[in-house]
Structure formats: structure tokens, C-alpha cells
Design a protein around this motif. Sequence first.
Motif, PDB file in Angstrom:
ATOM      1  N   ARG A 254      39.329  43.169  40.427  1.00 50.06           N
ATOM      2  CA  ARG A 254      38.577  41.984  39.617  1.00 50.06           C
ATOM      3  C   ARG A 254      37.351  42.005  39.785  1.00 50.06           C
ATOM      4  O   ARG A 254      36.521  41.417  38.666  1.00 50.06           O
ATOM      5  CB  ARG A 254      39.378  40.631  40.046  1.00 50.06           C
ATOM      6  N   GLU A 255      36.633  42.070  40.935  1.00 53.97           N
ATOM      7  CA  GLU A 255      35.229  41.733  40.939  1.00 53.97           C
ATOM      8  C   GLU A 255      34.265  42.650  40.313  1.00 53.97           C
ATOM      9  O   GLU A 255      33.366  42.281  39.587  1.00 53.97           O
ATOM     10  CB  GLU A 255      34.913  41.810  42.643  1.00 53.97           C
ATOM     11  N   ARG A 256      34.800  44.085  40.272  1.00 57.29           N
ATOM     12  CA  ARG A 256      34.250  45.110  39.325  1.00 57.29           C
ATOM     13  C   ARG A 256      34.824  45.201  38.195  1.00 57.29           C
ATOM     14  O   ARG A 256      34.100  46.035  37.252  1.00 57.29           O
ATOM     15  CB  ARG A 256      34.414  46.354  40.106  1.00 57.29           C
ATOM     16  N   ARG A 257      35.816  44.563  37.743  1.00 53.07           N
ATOM     17  CA  ARG A 257      36.393  44.551  36.390  1.00 53.07           C
ATOM     18  C   ARG A 257      36.683  46.407  36.159  1.00 53.07           C
ATOM     19  O   ARG A 257      36.193  46.734  35.225  1.00 53.07           O
ATOM     20  CB  ARG A 257      35.493  44.251  35.344  1.00 53.07           C
TER      21      ARG A 257
ATOM     22  N   LEU B  20      46.927  50.108  40.392  1.00 52.90           N
ATOM     23  CA  LEU B  20      47.585  49.168  41.238  1.00 52.90           C
ATOM     24  C   LEU B  20      48.798  48.900  40.621  1.00 52.90           C
ATOM     25  O   LEU B  20      50.072  48.646  41.102  1.00 52.90           O
ATOM     26  CB  LEU B  20      46.803  47.897  41.532  1.00 52.90           C
ATOM     27  N   LEU B  21      48.831  48.494  39.228  1.00 52.08           N
ATOM     28  CA  LEU B  21      50.215  48.235  38.323  1.00 52.08           C
ATOM     29  C   LEU B  21      51.058  49.477  38.539  1.00 52.08           C
ATOM     30  O   LEU B  21      52.330  49.292  38.693  1.00 52.08           O
ATOM     31  CB  LEU B  21      49.769  47.962  37.051  1.00 52.08           C
ATOM     32  N   ASP B  22      50.597  50.570  38.448  1.00 56.66           N
ATOM     33  CA  ASP B  22      51.807  51.746  38.722  1.00 56.66           C
ATOM     34  C   ASP B  22      52.025  52.046  39.712  1.00 56.66           C
ATOM     35  O   ASP B  22      53.429  52.217  40.094  1.00 56.66           O
ATOM     36  CB  ASP B  22      50.660  52.867  38.037  1.00 56.66           C
ATOM     37  N   ARG B  23      51.494  51.718  41.043  1.00 54.78           N
ATOM     38  CA  ARG B  23      51.875  52.088  42.305  1.00 54.78           C
ATOM     39  C   ARG B  23      52.133  51.043  43.200  1.00 54.78           C
ATOM     40  O   ARG B  23      52.877  51.193  44.049  1.00 54.78           O
ATOM     41  CB  ARG B  23      50.646  52.931  43.212  1.00 54.78           C
TER      42      ARG B  23
ATOM     43  N   ILE C 220      45.783  41.020  37.724  1.00 52.26           N
ATOM     44  CA  ILE C 220      45.393  42.322  37.334  1.00 52.26           C
ATOM     45  C   ILE C 220      45.914  42.967  35.846  1.00 52.26           C
ATOM     46  O   ILE C 220      45.457  43.689  35.408  1.00 52.26           O
ATOM     47  CB  ILE C 220      45.976  43.185  38.476  1.00 52.26           C
ATOM     48  N   PHE C 221      47.087  42.130  35.668  1.00 50.50           N
ATOM     49  CA  PHE C 221      47.577  42.509  34.336  1.00 50.50           C
ATOM     50  C   PHE C 221      46.779  42.249  33.244  1.00 50.50           C
ATOM     51  O   PHE C 221      46.622  42.841  32.092  1.00 50.50           O
ATOM     52  CB  PHE C 221      49.207  42.037  34.096  1.00 50.50           C
ATOM     53  N   GLU C 222      46.252  41.189  33.279  1.00 46.64           N
ATOM     54  CA  GLU C 222      45.128  40.576  32.412  1.00 46.64           C
ATOM     55  C   GLU C 222      44.156  41.385  32.100  1.00 46.64           C
ATOM     56  O   GLU C 222      43.681  41.564  31.041  1.00 46.64           O
ATOM     57  CB  GLU C 222      44.541  39.160  32.663  1.00 46.64           C
ATOM     58  N   LEU C 223      43.533  42.028  33.426  1.00 46.03           N
ATOM     59  CA  LEU C 223      42.479  42.851  33.348  1.00 46.03           C
ATOM     60  C   LEU C 223      42.851  44.112  32.690  1.00 46.03           C
ATOM     61  O   LEU C 223      41.897  44.678  32.005  1.00 46.03           O
ATOM     62  CB  LEU C 223      41.992  43.073  34.732  1.00 46.03           C
TER      63      LEU C 223
ATOM     64  N   GLY D 160      43.285  43.638  28.783  1.00 43.02           N
ATOM     65  CA  GLY D 160      42.067  43.149  27.923  1.00 43.02           C
ATOM     66  C   GLY D 160      40.976  44.531  28.287  1.00 43.02           C
ATOM     67  O   GLY D 160      39.601  44.232  27.711  1.00 43.02           O
ATOM     68  N   ALA D 161      41.534  45.520  28.647  1.00 44.08           N
ATOM     69  CA  ALA D 161      40.507  46.753  28.984  1.00 44.08           C
ATOM     70  C   ALA D 161      39.839  47.123  27.622  1.00 44.08           C
ATOM     71  O   ALA D 161      38.858  47.678  27.433  1.00 44.08           O
ATOM     72  CB  ALA D 161      41.247  47.749  29.673  1.00 44.08           C
ATOM     73  N   GLY D 162      40.548  46.922  26.441  1.00 48.59           N
ATOM     74  CA  GLY D 162      40.074  47.591  25.262  1.00 48.59           C
ATOM     75  C   GLY D 162      39.385  46.515  24.379  1.00 48.59           C
ATOM     76  O   GLY D 162      38.566  46.769  23.464  1.00 48.59           O
ATOM     77  N   ALA D 163      39.246  45.392  25.051  1.00 49.01           N
ATOM     78  CA  ALA D 163      38.382  44.278  24.464  1.00 49.01           C
ATOM     79  C   ALA D 163      36.567  44.668  24.636  1.00 49.01           C
ATOM     80  O   ALA D 163      36.338  45.183  25.373  1.00 49.01           O
ATOM     81  CB  ALA D 163      38.491  43.044  24.920  1.00 49.01           C
ATOM     82  N   ALA D 164      36.048  44.330  23.420  1.00 46.83           N
ATOM     83  CA  ALA D 164      34.542  44.460  23.578  1.00 46.83           C
ATOM     84  C   ALA D 164      33.915  43.608  24.447  1.00 46.83           C
ATOM     85  O   ALA D 164      34.290  42.517  24.389  1.00 46.83           O
ATOM     86  CB  ALA D 164      34.104  44.734  22.020  1.00 46.83           C
TER      87      ALA D 164
END
Length: 641
Positions: free
Chosen positions: A239-242, A250-253, A265-268, A271-275
Motif C-alpha cells: 500500500r505504501e509503495r502502491r 498477496l491475494l494469490d498466496r 489490497i483488493f482495491e489496490l 485500481g491498477a489499470g487506472a491512470a
Amino acid sequence: MAAIAAAALLALAAATAGAGCGAQGGEPVSPALAGSPAAQAELRPLLTRFANGARAERIALEPELLAFRGRHASDDLARVASVHLAWIALERGDLRRAEALAAEVEAAGRSAIGDFARVIRGAALRRAGKPRPAFGVLRPLVSKMIDGYVRALLNEEVTAAAMEAGAWTQAIELMSVWLREADDDRRAAVRAQIGAQLREVPIDHLVRALRAGRATGEVVSPEVDLRSLVAERLAIVARERRDVALAKELLDRADAALGTQRDAIFELVAGAGAARVEPPTVGLLLSTRTAASRRRGVEIAAGVAHGLGLLRPGSDARLVSRDDGGEGSVDEALNSLTAEGAAVLIAGSDREQATEAAKFARTHAIPVLLVHPPEPAALDGAFVFVVGEEPARSIEVLAAALAERGAKPVALVGGDAEVRKDAAPAPAGAAGTATAGAAGTAPPGAAGAAPLAEHGIALALPCDGTFDARALRPPAIRGMVLAGDARCAEQALRAAPRSVTIALAFETAIAPPPGSLVATAGLFPLLAAPSGAQPPPGAGDPKAPPSGAAAALAAWLATHPAPPSFWAALGRDAGVLAWAGVQRLPKTGTEDPAEVKARRLAAASAMSTATAELWTTAAGGFGGRRVLPRVIGYRESGKAR
């Protein structure tokens, strides 16, 4: 717990060998201590109070334990009193006394109480600033102590020793043991201690532990499973480093272990594809694929930081970095950098990564500065900028200069395998470590480059082992181009006959021997101007030092121990140009797609027209183009060898 601990220590007379701590390496454990009934009755309440007490209460028991030991000096249970006195000395910080008392108990022979004394001695060593010896004393005792309060001390001390010794993998394993073996009434406090320690463990070790399952205890309950603490720490970092790639992993493992961090973490990830653009942020992608790319990456990163002014007080620049190693990809790493708000990216420490980064620039319409040229077909697009240079270019110039001086045939020593292959492919039956023969084609992407053998290169010698001077003899080598690292160059110099003229390509970071030729580009190499310097074609007075070179070198040496390597100089130029792209962007962040697009386009336009004093070219910038102009020359260093 206190009653059980006291009873266990006093039941030693009934224990057989090994009933306490197991024997190590086949060494027998002596029959356990025996004590008189009167001594047992007197010691039992003291041990109960010791096991139940806090630090101050334990220390307060010292007079009574000393008195007991004095009255029962000939009784085996005097050793039990001695080891508790050693613990009290440890609590007081009297480490010499603690170690001496513990050693005295150990000297009487192996037994359960002797191993208890080893715990005290190891703790004293650790607290005295000797974590490695302490770890060696304590590690064999893990999971072998009967008494709960002794086991708690052991697990805390051995974990601290591993942490202080930098034994990160062992420290994580020991944290799991400590948490699993903690008493129920202490487990919350132990979790808090471990959580604090995990903040000191390098992130890559935590990621490896997560992948290897080392952080998972045998019991899956969250209270006794270290995995949840490791996942929580990594979630905070993500989260700190985005760091989108880490969040996905983390979600996978460790989805179930994320607890309250899962939604963030789910929100991060979602939103990965967001500009996104944050002021004024530059993203740096490094390569960990090979030893050479890792070395280059360290040098490039130092140069970029210098170019952005990060080491100067008051710098507004922000640098975020990722690497393409592990299980990630170039796209994932670059996406992570853009998720952190980078408006300009710097990438490409080798051709493969540069080509992938160029594709990313075109696909995502974000400017990327490449430190190594990509494949020629990847140069297309308004967002692809090439700062770097083909490794073969400096070799070509130097080989031609040697040939003009009659110093041929020429041997090429070190450098990329791709360049050596194109310089002189090996014929069947080539002897030793040398490869000899006719020239091949120029390196891919080196537009207009002549085959290296046209300039007299007859041998291409690797330098990944011991350099064999015999390889220079059959063709009577007269000139030698050094293209490897410092170790390679120093080996070749020691082996080369004095009659051979030496030339140093860009990556050879050693002081040039007198009489050698040194490849130049702009101010590089940033060294004192040599006598008899030969400037690049079209340059001015050949005896004048490059403008600004002394000041540039002084600024670099203020924060670095040695002059910049070629990759550091390229990184510095990339940092300067990246800063020109981001410094005038708005000072507030944005995720609005139209605004992000406009800012990235503005950064690309600013870099295209920016002017600055660069280190690896006499040009002031791209001049409206996408490839940094560069004239490569050479100069002669001092007198002949």
C-alpha cells in the motif's frame, strides 16, 4: 505455569538422560540432578516466585537464592540456584557475571540444568553485542527446553540473535517457532514483538518466505501462524509503495491471512489499470536477470538519483523503482510504477528489457527513457526516447584507431557475448578460451555500424575466468580493446606484452594506463584531462579539458567514492532529462484519464526540447528527436607504457 516449572526443575532427580534437553551430536546427557528433600522443599517456593515474577521481582530474589546456595553448597540443587542467579545478573545487565555463572554450571557436565545455563550464556553474548556466537550457542536448543519460562527466554533471545546477525531466513523460521510455543497468556505480547521485528526484515526475504511457505506453522489458527503477520507487513508495504505486483501476489498466496488488510489490497489491485500521475514522480525499472544487468542496474540507479538531485537538500523530485526479477514481468513492474504516479519512466539496462519497455511506452502513451537501445523496430512512437548507446560503438572507434596506428591485429577482451560473437565468430577447433576468425554482422540495432573485424579485430576473448595470455600469441596481437569490467581489464593488462597497445571501451572502469586509448563521449570519462588528448571529430582545441568536466566530477565525488561509470553517467543524463519532463507538471496528483494523458504528453514534449549539460554527449538534449545524438571519439592517456 509457575507450579509446573518449579516442579519440573525439582523433579530432575527422577529424570533419565535426555528427559530434559536432547543430547547434541551424540554427546550423552548426564543423569539429572538430585537434591535432598529438605533442599527441594526450600527451593520450590523460590522457583515458583521466580517463574511467576516480573523483572523486578526476580531481581529481588537474589539474596534468598544466594543464601540457599550458601546453605546447600554441596547439594546438586545449588546449581539450580546458580543458574537463576545468572539470570538475575542478565536482567541487571551484569553480562560478565551472567556468563561466568552460566559457564560454571555448564562446566559440571551436560544436563537439563546445564542447557538452561547455555540459554543464559547465549543471551549474555547476544546482549553484549555478539549475535553470531550467541546464535551458535542458542540455535541447537530450540524446541528442546521443558520449562515454559526458560523456553520463552530462549525463543526471544535466539530470534533476536538471528535478526542482529542478519540471518533473515533463520529469523523468520524462529519467529514461527516462538509464536507457536508461546504460552496462551503471552501470545498477544509475542505477536506484537514479532510484528515489530518484521519491520526490520528486508522485504525480499519476506516475499521469499511467503512463496516458500516458511512463514506457515503447523497449526493454522491465525493466533499461532506467522503467515498472517508476514502478510500484514507485506500488505502495508504494498500500500505504501502502491506495488500492484506485490498486492496481486498477496491475494494469490495469502488471501485468507490478510485479515483487515484484504479490502485495501483488493482495491489496490482493482485500481491498477487506472491512470495516475503524482508530482513530480519518475519511475525506474531495473533488471535482475543476469549478473551484468544487476551490476548495470546499481550503477544506473546511482546516476539517476544524482541526475534528479535526490542527494541535494531541498530536492522536489520523487523516484520510485522496481525490478523485473522474481516471478514478475516487465509489464507488471512498469504498471506498478505508473500506479505509483510516475509520469516518466526510465528503463532498459539491456536490449531485451529496452524493447519491452518501448512497447509499453507506445501501448500506454507514457514517455520512457531507454538507457540501452532497443531493437530497431521498437524505436517507433512519440513516447520512446533513447538515451543509451550500443556497446559495439566505442569498440568500433577504438579498433579503428588502433588499426590507424598500425597496432593490428586487434584482440577484443570481455564485453557482451553478443558483441564478441559479432566481432570474430569462432572457427571449428579454436584453441583455448579465444574465439578467432572472420567478422560477422554488426550487433542488432546498431544502424550503419561496420562489422568490427573490418577494423582489424582478429580475436574475441571472454573474461569470465582466468585470462590466458597464450591466446594472444598465434596471430601476433599488437592492439587490445578492453571491454569488460575492472577485474577483467586488470587481468588482461597483467598478461599483455608491453608491445601491445591498449584501448579502453566505455565499460572498462579502471585508470587508463599511460599510452592507452580511451573511448570518449561528451564529458565522459570524467577524469582529469590527459596530455595529448584526441577529441571527437569536429571538437575544438584538443588540449582543452571538456567544459564543465571538473565541476561535474567534483559534484559526483561529493557523494560517491569513485568517478562515474558509463552506465552511471547514462543514468545521470536520463535523470536530468526525466526531471526536465516532470518538473513543470502541476503540483497536485490526478487520476482523471484525460488529465493524466495530457500530463504525460506534456512531459514527453518537455523532454524532447529540453537543453542541459549532459555527461555522455556534447549535445544539449534530443533536439526535437527521439534518439540522443552522440559522437564517440577517443583520447590518449599520457606517455607510452
